[in-house]
Design a protein around this motif. Sequence first.
Motif, mmCIF file in Angstrom:
data_model
loop_
_atom_site.group_PDB
_atom_site.id
_atom_site.type_symbol
_atom_site.label_atom_id
_atom_site.label_comp_id
_atom_site.label_asym_id
_atom_site.label_seq_id
_atom_site.Cartn_x
_atom_site.Cartn_y
_atom_site.Cartn_z
ATOM 1 N N PHE A 11 -69.596 -5.485 -41.733
ATOM 2 C CA PHE A 11 -70.615 -5.316 -42.765
ATOM 3 C C PHE A 11 -70.244 -4.253 -43.788
ATOM 4 O O PHE A 11 -70.848 -4.170 -44.842
ATOM 5 N N GLU A 44 -76.791 0.815 -47.930
ATOM 6 C CA GLU A 44 -76.676 -0.623 -48.189
ATOM 7 C C GLU A 44 -75.965 -1.333 -47.045
ATOM 8 O O GLU A 44 -76.394 -2.389 -46.582
ATOM 9 N N ARG A 48 -77.540 -4.126 -44.346
ATOM 10 C CA ARG A 48 -76.949 -5.449 -44.075
ATOM 11 C C ARG A 48 -76.750 -5.644 -42.574
ATOM 12 O O ARG A 48 -77.071 -6.700 -42.028
#
Length: 80
Positions: A11, A44, A48
């Motif tokens: 990720f 971020e 995810r």
Amino acid sequence: MDDIRYECQKFGRLVNVVIPRPNPDPLLTPSGVGKTFLEYADLEVASRDRLAINGKQWGRNIVVAEYYPENMYAIGHLDG
């Protein structure tokens, strides 16, 4: 730990993985035993990963992914 690191770094940049282990002396068992703490380079990436792994099965366990306060993580207070 290697499997977790491999899967979760897909990720984005994974900075650290902490898996507290029990101590034979119950008085010395660290907080957070039974949990895995993932530290990502940015929010971020963490978001995810959280969306992707929450509710998935890992071995015999169902993943419950949630955010943990950075200040508590930084001082090693991993009760969750």
